[in-house]
Write an enzyme that holds these catalytic residues in place. Structure first.
Site, PDB file in Angstrom:
ATOM      1  N   ARG A 128       0.831  -1.213   0.000  1.00 11.46           N
ATOM      2  CA  ARG A 128       0.000   0.000   0.000  1.00 11.46           C
ATOM      3  C   ARG A 128       0.862   1.259   0.000  1.00 11.46           C
ATOM      4  O   ARG A 128       0.563   2.233  -0.700  1.00 11.46           O
ATOM      5  CB  ARG A 128      -0.925  -0.019   1.223  1.00 11.46           C
ATOM      6  CG  ARG A 128      -1.937   1.128   1.253  1.00 11.46           C
ATOM      7  CD  ARG A 128      -2.903   0.969   2.412  1.00 11.46           C
ATOM      8  NE  ARG A 128      -3.902   2.013   2.433  1.00 11.46           N
ATOM      9  CZ  ARG A 128      -5.027   2.001   1.731  1.00 11.46           C
ATOM     10  NH1 ARG A 128      -5.285   0.972   0.936  1.00 11.46           N
ATOM     11  NH2 ARG A 128      -5.891   2.990   1.807  1.00 11.46           N
TER      12      ARG A 128
ATOM     13  N   HIS B 124       0.655   4.187  -2.871  1.00 11.97           N
ATOM     14  CA  HIS B 124       0.381   5.587  -2.547  1.00 11.97           C
ATOM     15  C   HIS B 124       1.548   6.479  -2.932  1.00 11.97           C
ATOM     16  O   HIS B 124       1.346   7.630  -3.322  1.00 11.97           O
ATOM     17  CB  HIS B 124       0.062   5.725  -1.058  1.00 11.97           C
ATOM     18  CG  HIS B 124      -1.343   5.318  -0.708  1.00 11.97           C
ATOM     19  ND1 HIS B 124      -2.200   6.111   0.031  1.00 11.97           N
ATOM     20  CD2 HIS B 124      -2.042   4.210  -1.017  1.00 11.97           C
ATOM     21  CE1 HIS B 124      -3.361   5.494   0.160  1.00 11.97           C
ATOM     22  NE2 HIS B 124      -3.288   4.332  -0.461  1.00 11.97           N
TER      23      HIS B 124
ATOM     24  N   HIS C  78      -5.722  -6.191  -2.879  1.00 13.84           N
ATOM     25  CA  HIS C  78      -6.626  -6.156  -1.726  1.00 13.84           C
ATOM     26  C   HIS C  78      -6.892  -7.547  -1.164  1.00 13.84           C
ATOM     27  O   HIS C  78      -7.491  -7.685  -0.101  1.00 13.84           O
ATOM     28  CB  HIS C  78      -7.953  -5.486  -2.108  1.00 13.84           C
ATOM     29  CG  HIS C  78      -7.849  -4.002  -2.238  1.00 13.84           C
ATOM     30  ND1 HIS C  78      -8.902  -3.193  -2.638  1.00 13.84           N
ATOM     31  CD2 HIS C  78      -6.799  -3.158  -2.027  1.00 13.84           C
ATOM     32  CE1 HIS C  78      -8.511  -1.934  -2.664  1.00 13.84           C
ATOM     33  NE2 HIS C  78      -7.243  -1.892  -2.302  1.00 13.84           N
TER      34      HIS C  78
ATOM     35  N   ASN D 143      -4.531   9.382   3.417  1.00 11.49           N
ATOM     36  CA  ASN D 143      -3.410   8.649   3.997  1.00 11.49           C
ATOM     37  C   ASN D 143      -3.415   8.555   5.517  1.00 11.49           C
ATOM     38  O   ASN D 143      -2.875   7.597   6.077  1.00 11.49           O
ATOM     39  CB  ASN D 143      -2.081   9.306   3.582  1.00 11.49           C
ATOM     40  CG  ASN D 143      -1.775   9.152   2.116  1.00 11.49           C
ATOM     41  OD1 ASN D 143      -2.225   8.209   1.472  1.00 11.49           O
ATOM     42  ND2 ASN D 143      -1.020  10.086   1.559  1.00 11.49           N
TER      43      ASN D 143
END
Length: 379
Positions: free
Chosen positions: A110, A114, A241, A142
């Protein structure tokens, strides 16, 4: 640095699923279209959304489909002579991290996602706030969702002790994300390296570039196109995910909204919905309570996530939209494909991760640096 780290000793031997893949997967675009026998009466809002998405897909097909992910100045052997032990160090420390807590695998993946989506894969996500720099960690997308910074700090400390001033934090994060996937059963891919660390951060971009859990498919697809990523890349990358966790705040509207209408309404599905509601009350707090996005195999990187989408049991609205949205003609077929064929998912995920990792911040190659501490620019 954050204190002296002790090197982890472990006998864990990860299983590497080594498959030879191409670096870039140039997937053909499939334009949305209505079937000739569609007799539904569509209101103006529906037609407006359809027209908008049609234009977006046309742009993605006939324009330059690599709007942001340009050919980077990256190579596989960038550190071959200057830091030959780099990949071994990262792998060893990731083994320790995932062994201590399997959720660290998802946290590192993740972080990498990001980082790349804000201003390219330049390590800007790792920067702390200072008097002169506003980092990205406290952006709305975030602030409560990112973990794993200490893992990167520890790896950086060991790399610096072996190869001081040579390896960027951006490269460390990219390699760590690959190893994180492998360590929980996912595929292998080669990681091109040679990134520089940015001396800036993109707080505002974090709030605009990153997809959010409640967004519609029509809204999310342009965010991937902007980065030079295709619809195929999007569906494959969201497959991470399968090892992810979701906060109650991000799935409350889903479970108290259309979850029942998309699910198969059988005892297993009903039990899962009741479980989600026990974790996430409709009112009265619990925003930070978490659940696995793949409740079948939460710590294994596999295609189970897509199988749950087929059953209408996606935890996040943005995930379920890929299968259930009326606009998801292409995405629905991809979800079906990956649900049925784990090898196809692994191959595309590997290709798409390389492609995403190649989203570079061109400015960082001019003004960037190799940070001594991943949390702060050099002084």
């Amino acid at each position: 640095m954050h204190g002296k780290s002790q090197r982890c000793n472990t006998t864990l031997h990860s299983t590497y699923y080594i498959i030879s893949y191409s670096y870039l997967s140039l997937q053909p675009c499939i334009l949305l279209k209505l079937s000739s026998n569609n007799t539904l009466t569509m209101d103006s809002s529906f037609l407006l959304k359809f027209f908008f998405l049609h234009i977006v897909l046309l742009f993605g097909c006939f324009g330059d489909n690599r709007l942001y992910a340009s050919e980077p100045q990256l190579t596989l052997d960038y550190y071959a002579s200057t830091c030959p032990t780099l990949f071994d160090i990262v792998r060893k420390e990731m083994e320790c991290s995932v062994l201590s807590d399997p959720r660290n695998a998802a946290s590192i993946v993740r972080l990498h996602f990001h980082d790349c989506f804000i201003q390219g894969c330049d390590g800007s996500i790792l920067l702390d706030d200072t008097y002169t720099l506003k980092g990205e960690k406290k952006a709305a997308t975030n602030i409560h969702s990112l973990k794993g910074f200490e893992v990167i700090d520890k790896i950086k400390n060991f790399v610096e002790s072996e190869c001081p001033g040579i390896v960027s934090c951006a490269d460390i994060l990219t390699i760590a994300a690959r190893d994180a996937v492998i360590l929980v059963g996912g595929p292998y891919w080669d990681v091109p390296v040679g990134r520089k660390d940015s001396v800036t951060a993109g707080f505002e971009l974090a709030n605009t570039n990153l997809p959010t859990p409640d967004e519609s498919l029509v809204s999310i697809i342009p965010k991937f196109f902007y980065q030079g990523l295709s619809v195929t890349d999007m569906v494959a990358l969201v497959g991470s995910h399968t090892i992810g966790m979701a906060r109650c705040q991000n799935f409350r509207s889903r479970i108290y909204g259309d979850y029942e209408s998309t699910s198969m309404k059988n005892p297993i599905s009903d039990n899962q919905l009741n479980n989600l509601k026990s974790i996430c009350p409709p009112i009265g707090g619990g925003d930070n309570n978490i659940t696995a996005m793949d409740y079948v195999t939460p710590n294994l990187f596999d295609n189970s996530f897509y199988q749950l989408l087929l059953k209408g049991e996606g935890v996040l609205n943005s995930d379920q939209e890929m299968y259930s949205s009326v606009f998801g003609i292409q995405t629905r077929e991809l979800v079906k494909k990956y649900a049925a064929d784990s090898l196809a998912f692994f191959q595309q995920f590997s290709d798409s991760m390389v492609k995403m990792g190649n989203i570079t911040n061109s400015e960082s190659f001019v003004t960037g640096e190799v940070r001594k501490n991943c949390r702060f620019v050099n002084t």
